[in-house]
Design a protein around this motif. Structure first.
Motif, mmCIF file in Angstrom:
data_model
loop_
_atom_site.group_PDB
_atom_site.id
_atom_site.type_symbol
_atom_site.label_atom_id
_atom_site.label_comp_id
_atom_site.label_asym_id
_atom_site.label_seq_id
_atom_site.Cartn_x
_atom_site.Cartn_y
_atom_site.Cartn_z
ATOM 1 N N ASN A 8 0.823 -1.205 0.000
ATOM 2 C CA ASN A 8 0.000 0.000 0.000
ATOM 3 C C ASN A 8 0.860 1.259 0.000
ATOM 4 O OD1 ASN A 8 -2.089 -1.801 0.128
ATOM 5 N ND2 ASN A 8 -2.574 -1.418 2.288
ATOM 6 N N CYS A 64 -3.294 0.396 -10.770
ATOM 7 C CA CYS A 64 -3.664 -1.002 -10.493
ATOM 8 C C CYS A 64 -3.363 -1.918 -11.670
ATOM 9 C CB CYS A 64 -5.145 -1.087 -10.126
ATOM 10 S SG CYS A 64 -5.557 -0.268 -8.560
ATOM 11 N N TRP A 118 -8.265 -1.199 -3.968
ATOM 12 C CA TRP A 118 -7.397 -0.044 -3.764
ATOM 13 C C TRP A 118 -8.209 1.157 -3.281
ATOM 14 C CZ3 TRP A 118 -3.218 1.654 -2.151
ATOM 15 C CH2 TRP A 118 -2.716 2.928 -2.459
#
Length: 354
Positions: free
Chosen positions: A171, A189, A263
């Motif tokens: 992250n 992504c 996400w």
């Protein structure tokens, strides 16, 4: 299963209007992105539902019928509640969402005109008109509001970073790359292992994942490179196969590509923990481009870095940065101030002050 069957299953109203399903199939065959097709299908199906409710044939609908659709959109409660709706429009959907819903309706009527089924398109769009009031823009069916992107102030950004510091390395590196390279959510992504060049600290953003289908290569910083090296070591414990760069570590989807929605949830959780609720997956892009403008980057350089097709979009970040305005204001005020003081002191010196 053919895409037309999928369309009808997802939006049954399209099955009751053959030309609508045919129009959407054309866009799908032309290779438009799945998310674009989804937006087109949703917008047109909502218009068709309003037409059925009002007893209007979509093939012959006029501007008044489109106006009924617009009114329905402006009065529709927002799914997140009245407070969110009031931020943009006071009621119903935001101006940007209404514009998005009207795009497929306009394109559908354009298709009918090309097919010879209509003579005109009732959904006008804003366009430049030479000679009109010395050259100007004719307003579209619904006026378009242009707002500057929101970016966090220094303290808000520090609060977000403080929370992110405790996040897993995946992250943290995603947040760092999103800022460093001004990446959109889908671009971030969709990164693959072969899109990364650690030696030169460069990323390749493939054309098929960009908003305007234009490939670009962007750099990232040395600190982000250190984070990325650590993440690649972590990724190797999950999968050594080449492919999607960011992988899920959950039990249910272990080793699967990280989705856009996962996400978004990560960023939302960080934003709430930091007390910066307006922070989203797109905020890092806005902040990066604004910082580039603050550092004095030229307009076209920022546009190339961001992958903007039109520099009008890039200009938002130039304005947001206040790069030149503060200097110009200071210089202008200094001049005005000096002139006023000179006038005052001159008046006093000649004894004409009252």
């Amino acid at each position: 299963m053919s895409s037309s069957v999928v369309f009808v299953e997802k939006w049954p109203v399209l099955g009751r209007h053959g030309k609508a399903a045919e129009w959407l199939q054309v866009w799908s065959d032309l290779g438009r992105a799945a998310r674009t097709i989804d937006a087109y299908g949703r917008g047109l199906s909502e218009f068709l539902i309003v037409c059925e409710r009002e007893g209007v044939d979509p093939l012959t609908a006029g501007r008044a019928d489109v106006a009924v659709f617009v009114r329905e959109l402006t009065e529709r409660p927002h799914r997140r509640g009245a407070n969110v709706a009031s931020i943009d429009s006071g009621a119903g959907l935001s101006n940007a969402t209404i514009q998005q819903r009207l795009v497929p309706v306009r394109l559908f009527f354009g298709f009918l005109v090309e097919e010879g089924l209509r003579e005109s398109n009732p959904v006008g769009r804003g366009r430049f008109v030479p000679g009109r009031h010395h050259g100007g823009t004719r307003r579209g069916l619904v006026p378009r509001f242009t707002k500057l992107p929101w970016i966090p102030d220094e303290q808000q950004w520090r609060d977000v970073l403080a929370v992110a510091a405790d996040e897993p390395i995946r992250n943290r590196v995603m947040l760092a790359l999103a800022y460093d390279a001004a990446l959109r959510r889908a671009e971030l992504c969709s990164l693959r292992t072969d899109d990364v060049d650690p030696g030169r600290r460069m990323l390749r953003v493939r054309a098929e994942v960009t908003k305007n289908r234009r490939e670009r290569t962007v750099p990232y910083s040395a600190p982000t490179g250190v984070l990325l090296t650590g993440y690649l070591a972590r990724r190797a414990t999950i999968s050594r196969a080449r492919g999607p760069l960011f992988l899920s570590e959950s039990r249910r989807n272990h080793g699967e590509p990280l989705t856009l929605w996962t996400w978004s949830k990560v960023v939302r959780r960080i934003a709430l923990a930091a007390g910066v609720e307006r922070f989203s997956t797109h905020t890092t892009r806005h902040l990066c481009l604004t910082d580039l403008a603050r550092m004095g980057w030229e307009l076209h350089a920022i546009a190339t870095f961001a992958g903007h097709r039109n520099t009008d979009t890039t200009l938002q970040y130039i304005h947001l940065s206040d790069r030149d305005l503060a200097d110009k204001l200071a210089k202008g005020m200094d001049h005005i101030h000096a002139w006023r003081v000179a006038m005052l002191t001159g008046a006093e010196a000649t004894g004409t002050a009252k």
